[in-house]
Design an enzyme around this catalytic site. Structure first.
Site, PDB file in Angstrom:
ATOM      1  N   SER A 137      40.881 -21.975  61.446  1.00  0.00           N
ATOM      2  CA  SER A 137      42.271 -21.695  61.804  1.00  0.00           C
ATOM      3  C   SER A 137      42.984 -22.993  62.177  1.00  0.00           C
ATOM      4  O   SER A 137      42.531 -24.080  61.796  1.00  0.00           O
ATOM      5  CB  SER A 137      42.305 -20.688  62.962  1.00  0.00           C
ATOM      6  OG  SER A 137      43.612 -20.186  63.140  1.00  0.00           O
ATOM      7  N   ASN A 138      44.078 -22.924  62.906  1.00  0.00           N
ATOM      8  CA  ASN A 138      44.818 -24.122  63.316  1.00  0.00           C
ATOM      9  C   ASN A 138      45.467 -23.889  64.672  1.00  0.00           C
ATOM     10  O   ASN A 138      45.318 -22.825  65.262  1.00  0.00           O
ATOM     11  CB  ASN A 138      45.845 -24.495  62.240  1.00  0.00           C
ATOM     12  CG  ASN A 138      46.788 -23.343  61.968  1.00  0.00           C
ATOM     13  OD1 ASN A 138      47.541 -22.933  62.828  1.00  0.00           O
ATOM     14  ND2 ASN A 138      46.723 -22.795  60.748  1.00  0.00           N
ATOM     15  N   TYR A 139      46.223 -24.885  65.150  1.00  0.00           N
ATOM     16  CA  TYR A 139      46.722 -24.848  66.532  1.00  0.00           C
ATOM     17  C   TYR A 139      48.040 -24.089  66.712  1.00  0.00           C
ATOM     18  O   TYR A 139      48.605 -24.102  67.792  1.00  0.00           O
ATOM     19  CB  TYR A 139      46.927 -26.278  67.043  1.00  0.00           C
ATOM     20  CG  TYR A 139      45.646 -27.060  67.192  1.00  0.00           C
ATOM     21  CD1 TYR A 139      44.676 -26.654  68.096  1.00  0.00           C
ATOM     22  CD2 TYR A 139      45.413 -28.197  66.428  1.00  0.00           C
ATOM     23  CE1 TYR A 139      43.502 -27.369  68.235  1.00  0.00           C
ATOM     24  CE2 TYR A 139      44.239 -28.925  66.564  1.00  0.00           C
ATOM     25  CZ  TYR A 139      43.290 -28.502  67.466  1.00  0.00           C
ATOM     26  OH  TYR A 139      42.133 -29.206  67.616  1.00  0.00           O
ATOM     27  N   SER A 140      48.560 -23.492  65.671  1.00  0.00           N
ATOM     28  CA  SER A 140      49.855 -22.811  65.796  1.00  0.00           C
ATOM     29  C   SER A 140      49.788 -21.707  66.866  1.00  0.00           C
ATOM     30  O   SER A 140      48.793 -20.990  66.974  1.00  0.00           O
ATOM     31  CB  SER A 140      50.221 -22.200  64.437  1.00  0.00           C
ATOM     32  OG  SER A 140      51.296 -21.319  64.590  1.00  0.00           O
ATOM     33  N   ALA A 142      51.726 -20.739  60.113  1.00  0.00           N
ATOM     34  CA  ALA A 142      50.845 -21.827  59.694  1.00  0.00           C
ATOM     35  C   ALA A 142      49.694 -21.170  58.936  1.00  0.00           C
ATOM     36  O   ALA A 142      48.631 -20.892  59.496  1.00  0.00           O
ATOM     37  CB  ALA A 142      50.349 -22.587  60.911  1.00  0.00           C
TER      38      ALA A 142
END
Ligand code: C5P
Length: 413
Positions: free
Chosen positions: A222-225, A290
């Protein structure tokens, strides 16, 4: 590069300059009016409280006058002193931008529906030409009584906005309908009423937050959004009158208490399906999500075990669909399509390429180079880019960026 003048909607204090009359009636829920007063002031409003005589059994006028820094209005006249101010109800009513009656009892609702004006609250309401919001509060049987229901319908037909009640535990010990809405929800309805309706009859579809691509049942990519930027847009679009559908990935930001449709998804493919499903009725589509560009080729059904003495583990990735690209190329006809771009270098050039490639009307460029901007921050600094305009903002609260973006979209023909 342009800077444009946006209207003076201020995300920090959206009710600045607004005069609100808070009518308090004799219900145990009157204690919530104190919090309501505070929340309205936090949004920048100047509040004056009007009370019925019965309301004073629950909260004192001193509490309200101290907090509001305004005298409480509750007597039409003082017989003993020969009050000169007999027309005060007209004066304050004419200056008000909105009257909110919370809690509104069955007694006051009935009087308003029948045109009886024998106290400060009712006389002020009948003298006003601003929007009137009624937040009822009473016990369940009283709330559901045919008299009360009919009176609420009558008031609605007269153009009053009747807010719903909550179902839950009542002060009587019974369980049911009739609880006063929580103050933050009532404040949202005040904001909704007083925000210019720039997006009336528009249907906004927006995706927010990160997607999660499972590796196995306990791990994902995943990512930091957080979803903050997209949620700010959804909130202001609702206040501006749009019907909002929010397709939410794994957001950590909170969705405010507003009546919008929320569809929760996890993966990019699920988000794509949800966007396709809601696309046909949308007039504006904003992609703030994101979306993970890659996913593991195979997601294992069981937790992948550690392998002794093996340093390198290979994880094969495949590309996810580019949701906005697909919508822009294959589906777009008359819809307004807006994307976001997060760039680390050659920002403007790369963003313009994306605008064309994805067939977007506007792209909002964030840069990781900016302090206080992008993931997780409450502020952002962006460029709004179209085929023939580039508009640079300052570092602003994300809500203010949301307002500016929606004003740009609303002004598109
Ligand atoms: O190409 P890039 O990922 O930088 O583009 C960002 C924009 O495209 C965002 O609006 C994002 O929501 C959207 N996007 C998408 N599907 C992807 C990747 C990005 O819709 N797989």
């Amino acid at each position: 590069m342009e800077r444009i003048d946006f209207s003076d909607l201020n995300s920090d204090r959206p009710l600045k300059g607004k005069k609100i009359l808070l009518g308090v009636c004799g219900s145990i829920a009157a204690y919530k009016s104190v919090f309501l007063l505070r929340l309205l002031q936090k949004q920048g409003a100047e509040v004056q409280v009007i009370m019925t005589n019965n309301a004073k059994q629950f909260v004192t006028p001193l509490t309200f006058s101290t907090l509001s820094q305004n005298p409480v209005f509750s007597y039409l006249w003082h017989e003993s002193t020969g009050n000169q101010d007999w027309s005060q109800h007209v004066q304050i009513a004419q200056k008000a931008d909105l009257i909110l009656i919370a809690p509104a009892t069955m007694n006051t609702i009935t009087k308003l529906a029948c045109g009886i004006c024998d106290d400060a609250v009712t006389a002020t309401v009948f003298s006003a030409s601003c929007p009137i919001l009624i937040a009822p509060a009473m016990d369940k049987d009283m709330f559901n009584s045919p008299q009360n229901q009919k009176n609420l319908q009558t008031l609605q037909a007269f153009g009053y906005r009747i807010l719903p009640t909550e179902t839950g535990f009542l002060a009587s010990g019974l369980y049911g309908e009739g609880r006063l809405l929580e103050p933050d929800i009532i404040v949202e309805q005040v904001l909704f009423t007083l925000t210019p309706k720039l997006l009336l009859n528009q249907n906004l579809l927006i995706n927010v937050g990160p997607t999660q691509e499972p590796i196995d049942p306990v791990r994902f990519i995943s990512n930091y959004s957080t979803g903050k930027m997209g949620i700010a847009i959804a909130k202001w679009a609702y206040r501006m009158g749009a019907q909002v559908t929010l397709i939410a990935g794994a957001i950590t930001a909170e969705i405010p208490p507003i009546p919008i449709q929320v569809v929760r998804v996890q993966t990019a493919n699920q988000m794509f399906q949800a966007m396709l499903e809601h696309f046909p009725k949308a007039s504006i589509i904003i992609g703030t999500a994101a979306v993970a560009d890659f996913k593991p080729q195979f997601s294992q059904n069981q937790k992948i075990k550690k392998i002794d003495n093996q340093e390198i583990i290979n994880l094969v990735l495949t590309q996810n669909p580019d949701i906005l690209l697909e919508l822009g190329k294959q589906k777009k006809t008359h819809q307004k399509l807006v994307g976001f771009a997060l760039e680390t270098h050659n920002e403007l050039e790369n963003a313009k390429k994306k605008l064309l490639k994805k067939n977007l009307d506007w792209i909002v460029l964030n840069s990781t180079q900016e302090k206080g901007a992008t993931f997780g921050h409450d502020t952002n600094k962006v460029y709004f880019i179209s085929s023939n305009q580039v508009i640079e903002t300052e570092l602003l609260p994300k809500e203010q960026i949301a307002i500016q973006l929606l004003q740009i979209i609303a002004s598109m023909h």
